[in-house]
Scaffold this motif. Sequence first.
Motif, PDB file in Angstrom:
ATOM      1  N   ALA A 137       0.822  -1.212   0.000  1.00 32.86           N
ATOM      2  CA  ALA A 137       0.000   0.000   0.000  1.00 32.86           C
ATOM      3  C   ALA A 137       0.855   1.260   0.000  1.00 32.86           C
ATOM      4  O   ALA A 137       0.381   2.339  -0.364  1.00 32.86           O
ATOM      5  CB  ALA A 137      -0.938  -0.005   1.207  1.00 32.86           C
ATOM      6  N   GLU A 138       2.105   1.145   0.404  1.00 26.05           N
ATOM      7  CA  GLU A 138       3.011   2.288   0.462  1.00 26.05           C
ATOM      8  C   GLU A 138       3.657   2.603  -0.894  1.00 26.05           C
ATOM      9  O   GLU A 138       4.416   3.566  -1.008  1.00 26.05           O
ATOM     10  CB  GLU A 138       4.112   2.028   1.498  1.00 26.05           C
ATOM     11  N   HIS A 139       3.367   1.810  -1.929  1.00 23.15           N
ATOM     12  CA  HIS A 139       4.016   1.985  -3.232  1.00 23.15           C
ATOM     13  C   HIS A 139       3.852   3.395  -3.798  1.00 23.15           C
ATOM     14  O   HIS A 139       4.853   4.008  -4.206  1.00 23.15           O
ATOM     15  CB  HIS A 139       3.531   0.938  -4.235  1.00 23.15           C
ATOM     16  N   PRO A 140       2.647   3.965  -3.842  1.00 24.45           N
ATOM     17  CA  PRO A 140       2.541   5.323  -4.407  1.00 24.45           C
ATOM     18  C   PRO A 140       3.373   6.358  -3.642  1.00 24.45           C
ATOM     19  O   PRO A 140       4.035   7.199  -4.250  1.00 24.45           O
ATOM     20  CB  PRO A 140       1.045   5.645  -4.313  1.00 24.45           C
ATOM     21  N   ARG A 141       3.352   6.273  -2.324  1.00 25.86           N
ATOM     22  CA  ARG A 141       4.111   7.216  -1.516  1.00 25.86           C
ATOM     23  C   ARG A 141       5.607   7.034  -1.735  1.00 25.86           C
ATOM     24  O   ARG A 141       6.348   7.999  -1.932  1.00 25.86           O
ATOM     25  CB  ARG A 141       3.770   7.051  -0.028  1.00 25.86           C
ATOM     26  N   LEU A 142       6.069   5.797  -1.724  1.00 24.80           N
ATOM     27  CA  LEU A 142       7.500   5.544  -1.901  1.00 24.80           C
ATOM     28  C   LEU A 142       7.961   5.862  -3.317  1.00 24.80           C
ATOM     29  O   LEU A 142       9.087   6.316  -3.522  1.00 24.80           O
ATOM     30  CB  LEU A 142       7.838   4.103  -1.534  1.00 24.80           C
ATOM     31  N   SER A 143       7.093   5.644  -4.286  1.00 30.74           N
ATOM     32  CA  SER A 143       7.431   5.976  -5.664  1.00 30.74           C
ATOM     33  C   SER A 143       7.624   7.487  -5.814  1.00 30.74           C
ATOM     34  O   SER A 143       8.596   7.952  -6.424  1.00 30.74           O
ATOM     35  CB  SER A 143       6.334   5.477  -6.602  1.00 30.74           C
ATOM     36  N   ALA A 144       6.712   8.256  -5.233  1.00 31.35           N
ATOM     37  CA  ALA A 144       6.832   9.721  -5.275  1.00 31.35           C
ATOM     38  C   ALA A 144       8.076  10.180  -4.515  1.00 31.35           C
ATOM     39  O   ALA A 144       8.800  11.073  -4.983  1.00 31.35           O
ATOM     40  CB  ALA A 144       5.579  10.361  -4.691  1.00 31.35           C
ATOM     41  N   LEU A 145       8.325   9.564  -3.375  1.00 30.85           N
ATOM     42  CA  LEU A 145       9.504   9.907  -2.586  1.00 30.85           C
ATOM     43  C   LEU A 145      10.781   9.596  -3.361  1.00 30.85           C
ATOM     44  O   LEU A 145      11.722  10.388  -3.377  1.00 30.85           O
ATOM     45  CB  LEU A 145       9.487   9.127  -1.268  1.00 30.85           C
TER      46      LEU A 145
END
Length: 167
Positions: A137-145
Amino acid sequence: DFAGIHLPSIVARLAQIVEAEGIAAEPEALAILARRANGSMRDSQSLLEQLLAFGERKITAADVHAMLGTAGEARLADLMAHLAERNLPAVLADLDAALAEGVDVGQLLEQLLGSLRDGLTAAIGCPSDTFLHTSPAEHPRLSALGRQLGVDTILAMMQIIDHTLQR
């Protein structure tokens, strides 16, 4: 040499155990235990056994973090965001808050290293099933980061944290 057991298999087995024991468990709590076990069914069951020894009728993600001395995903996400923004006062405030919550500094550094590793994989376009330390579930956040920091900065941060852990 034996390969590690896949995360979903460990989570499914832990779910069977808690069900047999008549204990409720948050799916995220079981996923944290499974990720922490690094592919070892025995280690995941030992961690679960420690939690069951407390005698609670429901296991939460907060219970797991308290037992492990780790930070919750929200705390870790805030810290990572503040690092990416280079907001040093907020980083120090996050660290102080984590320590006040009982988070172990060594565990927090390990979590940061793992989160950076997963952020690196997201930044170069890997899917969330390649994550080893954070939930899909953290993929979008980590991708943006990862895009915000860039591969070179992430690698430098990982090297600094790794050296710090060794010392």
